[in-house]
Write an enzyme that holds these catalytic residues in place. Structure first.
Site, PDB file in Angstrom:
ATOM      1  N   ASP A   1      74.676  30.693  49.298  1.00 13.19           N
ATOM      2  CA  ASP A   1      75.458  31.228  48.179  1.00 13.19           C
ATOM      3  C   ASP A   1      74.960  30.566  46.898  1.00 13.19           C
ATOM      4  OD1 ASP A   1      78.001  32.585  47.031  1.00 13.19           O
ATOM      5  OD2 ASP A   1      78.189  30.500  46.386  1.00 13.19           O
TER       6      ASP A   1
ATOM      7  N   ASP B   1      75.843  29.723  43.019  1.00 12.34           N
ATOM      8  CA  ASP B   1      76.935  29.624  42.041  1.00 12.34           C
ATOM      9  C   ASP B   1      76.345  29.201  40.698  1.00 12.34           C
ATOM     10  OD1 ASP B   1      79.193  29.122  40.572  1.00 12.34           O
ATOM     11  OD2 ASP B   1      80.260  28.133  42.185  1.00 12.34           O
TER      12      ASP B   1
ATOM     13  N   GLU C   1      76.542  29.194  36.876  1.00  9.61           N
ATOM     14  CA  GLU C   1      77.541  29.333  35.811  1.00  9.61           C
ATOM     15  C   GLU C   1      76.926  28.942  34.459  1.00  9.61           C
ATOM     16  OE1 GLU C   1      81.363  27.614  36.796  1.00  9.61           O
ATOM     17  OE2 GLU C   1      81.006  27.914  38.933  1.00  9.61           O
TER      18      GLU C   1
ATOM     19  N   TYR D   1      89.788  33.699  38.172  1.00  7.54           N
ATOM     20  CA  TYR D   1      90.763  32.653  37.868  1.00  7.54           C
ATOM     21  C   TYR D   1      90.191  31.819  36.727  1.00  7.54           C
ATOM     22  CZ  TYR D   1      87.614  30.823  41.495  1.00  7.54           C
ATOM     23  OH  TYR D   1      86.507  30.527  42.245  1.00  7.54           O
TER      24      TYR D   1
END
Length: 608
Positions: free
Chosen positions: A378, A380, A382, A450
């Site tokens: 995965d 991630d 950002e 979120y």
């Protein structure tokens, strides 16, 4: 995703001996001079007592002994006496204690243990030879074959292939095991299993037999999901993805171990785990915390198997605990997540040479020490071509290029996923990168729906950090779950490749007098680990919900104002996700839930 604090932690070992048993021994060339037999001494339904007896059948004294055997998945040793018992996957090893390492000719001695599960031992070896005493001295059992790879998966069949085992006298054939039971014995290093059920999960391992018919340990397991059966769902799960993040640092101050996934009941209610985080540095995937990942020794009470780690076992740490978890839940898949808020700055270099980056990630994820633990990777990041902790200027195509390279290197048998922004505002982060172009290369996106609002805006206005939909007075248009997912779909990302995100924590302010959202504040509310943030398991009692807005609960207690998801709001969000045809849901992260896993239960049942 967020990055937690780390602190060093020590450990203690278990498996205490019962004093007073007669000394025992096994030589370095035992089986022709000794035998080992097993007796089930008691059974109480969920567990049992077992005893091994070693007998010296030779004419000279033995000075040490080692008994090895295999248990089927789900059966394990929980405590033992008069032997040091360790395990590697489903393979168990018992070595004599310092006080019982000698056995005279004709003498015998026993060691005992308590076990969990219902299985019986198989493939017994005494100092590398057969336990029945018929094998010639010095004939070691074969090594474990390589972890099988699966290809040609259909509704009813799969083809398996594996790397050959080695043996000092030669390998005769291989036993193929499906879900722990032997289904075939073949001479080749491949086998096609037929007659399977459509849309069903299976687990395969292989073990070798030598010319003396000794059976070696099983290699790693490969999970297979047959096609058909009403649709395979994202990643071949046969339904909705139910994914949770497990943080490597949670084993420190939070004292949240992989075993907590078992005791909370959560492991039985999810389909996937993202292990966070691996580092991204110098254009390569790298270890995040080596001590937590593969070195920390867990005590018996901390361990999934109930057996303490030893100083000399090949793999310890969270990786070994995840291996034990997968042995207990063979359909559970684990991905290694790289990057996160702290380490996303490294993706700029990765984007300069995507193929080299993908190769480095493959080499790390598929390291032989833990290759069987992980079912994919995965990413991630950002954020691609946008700002997070640092600002990225790799360009709109960089994310697509990286994901394409990862898919090319990992192939179709491994999962390739990504955690992505939920900024659905016009000209926002979703618009900054080619998420639609990357979609064909990924199994799904974990859309981080979120942290839209929080006490980084210290004076407010107060707002739910995970709004499902817009509402009058929302501080920023486009900062909702519905807006983000609509933006991805409008760009051409299939709904089935989008997962809705849930935070198992709340965000809050202090100095708030207004109960409804939109109030002013004086700063972040106090939190256990970080100002302005607190786990759900704490908030549910310290500041119970007083209302809901945009599908998310909020709470006003004293001068504090918090927003967080509850079982009820999670249930509503799962119903919405199902109505939108989404691929499932994920959450950050396990340790924020209650000891009984009530948020995981709400997410799982809401997607059933």
């Amino acid at each position: 995703m967020r990055f937690g604090q780390r602190a060093a932690a020590g450990f203690a070992t278990l498996l205490l001996p019962l004093a007073g048993l007669v000394g025992l021994a096994a030589p370095a060339h035992a089986a022709a001079n000794a035998t080992a037999t097993y007796t089930r001494t008691s059974d109480w339904g969920t567990g049992f007592g077992g005893q091994w007896t070693v007998r010296n059948t030779g004419t000279s004294a033995l000075s040490s002994w080692t008994v090895e055997w295999d248990f089927p998945a789900g059966t394990s040793v929980t405590s033992a006496w008069d032997a040091d018992v360790t395990s590697s996957g489903t393979h168990w090893t018992a070595r004599n204690k310092s006080y019982n390492g000698t056995l005279a000719p004709g003498a015998s001695v026993s060691f005992g243990f308590n076990g969990a599960g219902s299985g019986s031992p198989s493939n017994c070896r005494l100092d590398g030879d057969s336990c029945d005493g018929t094998t010639a001295p010095g004939d070691a059992a074969p090594s474990a074959p390589g972890t099988p790879t699966a290809s040609g998966v259909t509704d009813t069949s799969v083809t398996l292939s594996w790397a050959a085992a080695t043996d000092d006298k030669g390998v005769k054939n291989y036993d193929v095991l499906r879900d722990g039971k032997r289904i075939a014995t073949v001479t080749a290093t491949s086998y096609t299993d037929t007659g399977l059920s459509a849309g069903t999960d299976y687990s395969y391992t292989v073990q070798a037999r030598d010319t003396a018919d000794q059976t070696g340990p099983a290699g790693g397991a490969v999970a297979v999901h047959t096609t058909g059966g009403g649709g395979t769902g994202p990643g071949g799960t046969g339904g909705k993805v139910k994914l949770g993040y497990f943080t490597e640092w949670g084993i420190y101050g939070r004292n949240y171990n992989v075993k907590n996934l078992v005791t909370s009941g959560s492991a039985a209610k999810i389909t996937h785990i993202n292990y966070a985080f691996g580092n991204v540095t110098g254009g390569r995937c790298a270890i995040g915390d080596s001590y937590a990942d593969y070195d920390k020794a867990f005590t018996a009470d901390q361990s999934v198997s109930g057996t303490a780690d030893t100083w000399d076992q090949p793999l310890r740490g969270n990786f070994n605990q995840l291996r034990e978890l997968k042995a207990r839940y063979p359909n559970l898949k684990v991905l290694w997540s790289f990057g996160g808020w702290t380490w996303s700055g490294g993706f700029a270099d990765a984007a300069k040479n995507p193929a080299a980056f993908a190769q480095s990630c493959y080499d790390l994820v598929e390291d032989p020490r833990w290759a069987d633990v992980f079912d994919g990777i995965d990413i991630d990041w950002e954020y691609p071509n946008a700002c997070g902790l640092t600002c990225d200027t790799s360009g709109a195509a960089a994310f697509r290029n990286v994901m394409a390279a990862l898919r090319a290197r990992f192939g179709t048998q491994k999962l390739v996923t990504a955690a992505t922004t939920a900024d659905g505002s016009s000209g926002g982060k979703i618009d900054a990168a080619d998420y639609a172009g990357a979609a064909p290369y990924v199994d799904w996106y974990n859309v981080m729906t979120y942290d839209f609002f929080g006490a980084w805006d210290a004076q407010g206005p107060t707002a739910p950090h995970s709004p499902l939909t817009s509402y009058p007075g929302i501080p920023q248009a486009g900062f909702t779950t519905a807006d983000a997912l609509a933006e991805y779909r409008a760009k051409g990302v299939p709904a089935s490749k989008l997962l809705i995100g849930i935070g198992f924590y709340g965000r809050g302010w202090t100095g708030v007098t207004q109960d409804a959202p939109g109030g002013t504040a004086t700063g972040p509310a106090a939190g256990t680990y970080e100002q302005g943030i607190e786990d759900y398991k704490v908030l549910r009692t310290s500041c119970p919900a007083t209302g809901t807005v945009a599908g998310t609960a909020y709470a006003h207690c004293g001068g504090n104002w918090w927003s967080y998801d509850t079982p009820a709001t999670i249930g509503s969000k799962m119903a919405w996700a199902t109505s939108q045809g989404l691929g499932g849901a994920f959450f950050w992260e396990f340790s924020g839930d209650t000891a009984g896993g009530e948020l995981v239960s709400a997410l799982s049942s809401g997607l059933s």
